[in-house]
Design a protein around this motif. Structure first.
Motif, PDB file in Angstrom:
ATOM      1  N   SER A 161       0.825  -1.211   0.000  1.00 51.84           N
ATOM      2  CA  SER A 161       0.000   0.000   0.000  1.00 51.84           C
ATOM      3  C   SER A 161       0.858   1.259   0.000  1.00 51.84           C
ATOM      4  O   SER A 161       1.878   1.330   0.676  1.00 51.84           O
ATOM      5  CB  SER A 161      -0.906   0.014   1.237  1.00 51.84           C
ATOM      6  OG  SER A 161      -1.566   1.250   1.354  1.00 51.84           O
ATOM      7  N   ASN A 162       0.433   2.227  -0.766  1.00 58.08           N
ATOM      8  CA  ASN A 162       1.071   3.545  -0.741  1.00 58.08           C
ATOM      9  C   ASN A 162       0.429   4.457   0.292  1.00 58.08           C
ATOM     10  O   ASN A 162       0.856   5.589   0.451  1.00 58.08           O
ATOM     11  CB  ASN A 162       1.014   4.201  -2.123  1.00 58.08           C
ATOM     12  CG  ASN A 162       1.914   3.490  -3.106  1.00 58.08           C
ATOM     13  OD1 ASN A 162       2.949   2.945  -2.733  1.00 58.08           O
ATOM     14  ND2 ASN A 162       1.515   3.473  -4.361  1.00 58.08           N
ATOM     15  N   ASP A 163      -0.616   3.957   0.958  1.00 59.63           N
ATOM     16  CA  ASP A 163      -1.308   4.728   1.991  1.00 59.63           C
ATOM     17  C   ASP A 163      -0.542   4.615   3.301  1.00 59.63           C
ATOM     18  O   ASP A 163      -0.674   3.645   4.038  1.00 59.63           O
ATOM     19  CB  ASP A 163      -2.745   4.238   2.173  1.00 59.63           C
ATOM     20  CG  ASP A 163      -3.621   4.529   0.975  1.00 59.63           C
ATOM     21  OD1 ASP A 163      -3.236   5.387   0.159  1.00 59.63           O
ATOM     22  OD2 ASP A 163      -4.688   3.908   0.867  1.00 59.63           O
ATOM     23  N   ILE A 164       0.269   5.615   3.581  1.00 60.97           N
ATOM     24  CA  ILE A 164       1.094   5.624   4.788  1.00 60.97           C
ATOM     25  C   ILE A 164       0.447   6.557   5.808  1.00 60.97           C
ATOM     26  O   ILE A 164       0.070   7.677   5.486  1.00 60.97           O
ATOM     27  CB  ILE A 164       2.537   6.053   4.450  1.00 60.97           C
ATOM     28  CG1 ILE A 164       3.158   4.982   3.549  1.00 60.97           C
ATOM     29  CG2 ILE A 164       3.356   6.274   5.707  1.00 60.97           C
ATOM     30  CD1 ILE A 164       4.536   5.294   3.058  1.00 60.97           C
ATOM     31  N   TYR A 165       0.342   6.063   7.040  1.00 61.82           N
ATOM     32  CA  TYR A 165      -0.290   6.823   8.117  1.00 61.82           C
ATOM     33  C   TYR A 165       0.728   7.489   9.035  1.00 61.82           C
ATOM     34  O   TYR A 165       0.430   8.489   9.660  1.00 61.82           O
ATOM     35  CB  TYR A 165      -1.187   5.897   8.947  1.00 61.82           C
ATOM     36  CG  TYR A 165      -2.362   5.370   8.165  1.00 61.82           C
ATOM     37  CD1 TYR A 165      -3.584   6.017   8.218  1.00 61.82           C
ATOM     38  CD2 TYR A 165      -2.253   4.241   7.372  1.00 61.82           C
ATOM     39  CE1 TYR A 165      -4.674   5.545   7.498  1.00 61.82           C
ATOM     40  CE2 TYR A 165      -3.325   3.766   6.645  1.00 61.82           C
ATOM     41  CZ  TYR A 165      -4.537   4.427   6.716  1.00 61.82           C
ATOM     42  OH  TYR A 165      -5.606   3.966   5.991  1.00 61.82           O
ATOM     43  N   GLY A 166       1.904   6.893   9.143  1.00 58.42           N
ATOM     44  CA  GLY A 166       2.909   7.462  10.027  1.00 58.42           C
ATOM     45  C   GLY A 166       4.266   6.825   9.820  1.00 58.42           C
ATOM     46  O   GLY A 166       4.369   5.700   9.322  1.00 58.42           O
ATOM     47  N   VAL A 167       5.299   7.556  10.203  1.00 59.31           N
ATOM     48  CA  VAL A 167       6.680   7.081  10.103  1.00 59.31           C
ATOM     49  C   VAL A 167       7.394   7.448  11.404  1.00 59.31           C
ATOM     50  O   VAL A 167       7.249   8.572  11.898  1.00 59.31           O
ATOM     51  CB  VAL A 167       7.412   7.728   8.890  1.00 59.31           C
ATOM     52  CG1 VAL A 167       8.885   7.315   8.865  1.00 59.31           C
ATOM     53  CG2 VAL A 167       6.716   7.364   7.585  1.00 59.31           C
ATOM     54  N   TRP A 168       8.138   6.492  11.936  1.00 54.92           N
ATOM     55  CA  TRP A 168       8.958   6.709  13.127  1.00 54.92           C
ATOM     56  C   TRP A 168      10.378   6.307  12.773  1.00 54.92           C
ATOM     57  O   TRP A 168      10.591   5.405  11.970  1.00 54.92           O
ATOM     58  CB  TRP A 168       8.450   5.835  14.285  1.00 54.92           C
ATOM     59  CG  TRP A 168       7.120   6.280  14.802  1.00 54.92           C
ATOM     60  CD1 TRP A 168       6.885   7.016  15.933  1.00 54.92           C
ATOM     61  CD2 TRP A 168       5.829   6.025  14.235  1.00 54.92           C
ATOM     62  NE1 TRP A 168       5.538   7.243  16.081  1.00 54.92           N
ATOM     63  CE2 TRP A 168       4.859   6.640  15.048  1.00 54.92           C
ATOM     64  CE3 TRP A 168       5.391   5.362  13.101  1.00 54.92           C
ATOM     65  CZ2 TRP A 168       3.502   6.590  14.784  1.00 54.92           C
ATOM     66  CZ3 TRP A 168       4.034   5.307  12.835  1.00 54.92           C
ATOM     67  CH2 TRP A 168       3.104   5.919  13.669  1.00 54.92           C
ATOM     68  N   MET A 169      11.345   6.973  13.374  1.00 55.12           N
ATOM     69  CA  MET A 169      12.743   6.762  13.001  1.00 55.12           C
ATOM     70  C   MET A 169      13.617   6.766  14.252  1.00 55.12           C
ATOM     71  O   MET A 169      13.460   7.608  15.131  1.00 55.12           O
ATOM     72  CB  MET A 169      13.149   7.900  12.064  1.00 55.12           C
ATOM     73  CG  MET A 169      14.461   7.790  11.423  1.00 55.12           C
ATOM     74  SD  MET A 169      14.617   9.178  10.242  1.00 55.12           S
ATOM     75  CE  MET A 169      16.222   8.868   9.619  1.00 55.12           C
ATOM     76  N   ALA A 170      14.546   5.791  14.319  1.00 52.99           N
ATOM     77  CA  ALA A 170      15.484   5.726  15.428  1.00 52.99           C
ATOM     78  C   ALA A 170      16.850   5.328  14.893  1.00 52.99           C
ATOM     79  O   ALA A 170      16.953   4.692  13.844  1.00 52.99           O
ATOM     80  CB  ALA A 170      15.019   4.701  16.453  1.00 52.99           C
ATOM     81  N   THR A 171      17.892   5.696  15.620  1.00 56.04           N
ATOM     82  CA  THR A 171      19.246   5.287  15.282  1.00 56.04           C
ATOM     83  C   THR A 171      19.769   4.394  16.393  1.00 56.04           C
ATOM     84  O   THR A 171      19.841   4.821  17.552  1.00 56.04           O
ATOM     85  CB  THR A 171      20.179   6.500  15.114  1.00 56.04           C
ATOM     86  OG1 THR A 171      19.690   7.303  14.035  1.00 56.04           O
ATOM     87  CG2 THR A 171      21.598   6.063  14.801  1.00 56.04           C
ATOM     88  N   LEU A 172      20.105   3.159  16.054  1.00 54.33           N
ATOM     89  CA  LEU A 172      20.719   2.242  17.009  1.00 54.33           C
ATOM     90  C   LEU A 172      22.213   2.486  16.979  1.00 54.33           C
ATOM     91  O   LEU A 172      22.812   2.576  15.911  1.00 54.33           O
ATOM     92  CB  LEU A 172      20.406   0.801  16.631  1.00 54.33           C
ATOM     93  CG  LEU A 172      19.054   0.245  17.103  1.00 54.33           C
ATOM     94  CD1 LEU A 172      17.895   1.085  16.671  1.00 54.33           C
ATOM     95  CD2 LEU A 172      18.888  -1.182  16.697  1.00 54.33           C
ATOM     96  N   LYS A 173      22.810   2.625  18.168  1.00 54.76           N
ATOM     97  CA  LYS A 173      24.246   2.893  18.290  1.00 54.76           C
ATOM     98  C   LYS A 173      24.838   1.915  19.292  1.00 54.76           C
ATOM     99  O   LYS A 173      24.325   1.784  20.409  1.00 54.76           O
ATOM    100  CB  LYS A 173      24.501   4.321  18.772  1.00 54.76           C
ATOM    101  CG  LYS A 173      23.983   5.374  17.808  1.00 54.76           C
ATOM    102  CD  LYS A 173      24.273   6.777  18.290  1.00 54.76           C
ATOM    103  CE  LYS A 173      23.775   7.800  17.282  1.00 54.76           C
ATOM    104  NZ  LYS A 173      24.149   9.157  17.599  1.00 54.76           N
ATOM    105  N   THR A 174      25.933   1.269  18.916  1.00 52.46           N
ATOM    106  CA  THR A 174      26.558   0.311  19.835  1.00 52.46           C
ATOM    107  C   THR A 174      27.334   1.030  20.929  1.00 52.46           C
ATOM    108  O   THR A 174      27.884   2.112  20.722  1.00 52.46           O
ATOM    109  CB  THR A 174      27.511  -0.663  19.109  1.00 52.46           C
ATOM    110  OG1 THR A 174      28.487   0.089  18.402  1.00 52.46           O
ATOM    111  CG2 THR A 174      26.761  -1.565  18.167  1.00 52.46           C
ATOM    112  N   VAL A 175      27.311   0.416  22.088  1.00 50.95           N
ATOM    113  CA  VAL A 175      28.083   0.895  23.239  1.00 50.95           C
ATOM    114  C   VAL A 175      28.907  -0.278  23.753  1.00 50.95           C
ATOM    115  O   VAL A 175      28.560  -1.424  23.541  1.00 50.95           O
ATOM    116  CB  VAL A 175      27.179   1.443  24.363  1.00 50.95           C
ATOM    117  CG1 VAL A 175      26.456   2.687  23.927  1.00 50.95           C
ATOM    118  CG2 VAL A 175      26.210   0.402  24.856  1.00 50.95           C
ATOM    119  N   SER A 176      29.985   0.021  24.428  1.00 56.93           N
ATOM    120  CA  SER A 176      30.850  -1.059  24.957  1.00 56.93           C
ATOM    121  C   SER A 176      30.385  -1.468  26.321  1.00 56.93           C
ATOM    122  O   SER A 176      29.858  -0.778  27.078  1.00 56.93           O
ATOM    123  CB  SER A 176      32.286  -0.596  25.051  1.00 56.93           C
ATOM    124  OG  SER A 176      32.705  -0.077  23.814  1.00 56.93           O
TER     125      SER A 176
END
Length: 175
Positions: A160-175
């Motif tokens: 579907s091209n019917d998009i209701y919402g978009v969420w975005m996150a960046t995963l970053k590695t830690v030691s």
């Protein structure tokens, strides 16, 4: 306290209560629907992700969708998506509010990460689905990025091209 004073006090409480309820209802109606949230969990780290693009539960118009694509690109280039700290060689989970499951959602990283689903969670997602791996052509050595972006998209079907919402996150590695 006389009966008249008690009735007057009770009446005053009723009036104040009615005004409070009336104001609360009016305020709630002016605020709109609550915006659904997405959550990313890795180990004991649980991070709520605010929407990047959302149209109060309605399909994004073509103009809004174009603006959304530009916003996603800008956030990606500036590396300003909500950060989520992850440990190397672990997995992570994406959880979504019920409003999102009603329509369905999918997630992508370096490729498809979560196929279209109406479940509340996708568990044990590999970091390899988010972190790009590069191979040096001259030596054959591989390196894996220490961060990557996850996009969560709310829509009724994967095609579907019917998009209701978009969420975005960046995963970053830690030691």
């Amino acid at each position: 306290m006389s009966l008249n004073r008690a009735v007057a006090a009770l009446g005053a409480v009723a009036v104040v209560g009615a005004l409070t309820v009336g104001f609360s209802v009016a305020h709630a109606n002016s605020v709109g629907k609550p915006v659904p949230k997405v959550y990313v969990t890795s180990g004991s780290t649980w991070v709520p992700i605010s929407n990047t693009c959302y149209n109060d539960g309605k399909v994004l118009t073509s103009k809004q969708l174009a603006a959304c694509v530009a916003k996603v690109q800008k956030i990606g280039a500036a590396d300003t998506a909500t950060p989520v700290k992850v440990h190397p060689n672990t997995t992570f989970t994406i959880g979504v509010d019920k409003q999102i499951t009603d329509k369905g959602w999918s997630a992508s990283g370096t490729g498809a990460l979560v196929a279209q689903t109406t479940k509340y969670q996708a568990n044990n997602l590999p970091l390899s689905g988010v972190f790009a791996t590069n191979t040096d052509q001259s030596t054959g050595a591989t390196t894996t990025a220490d961060k990557g972006t996850v996009l969560i998209v709310e829509r009724k079907s994967a095609t579907s091209n019917d998009i209701y919402g978009v969420w975005m996150a960046t995963l970053k590695t830690v030691s």
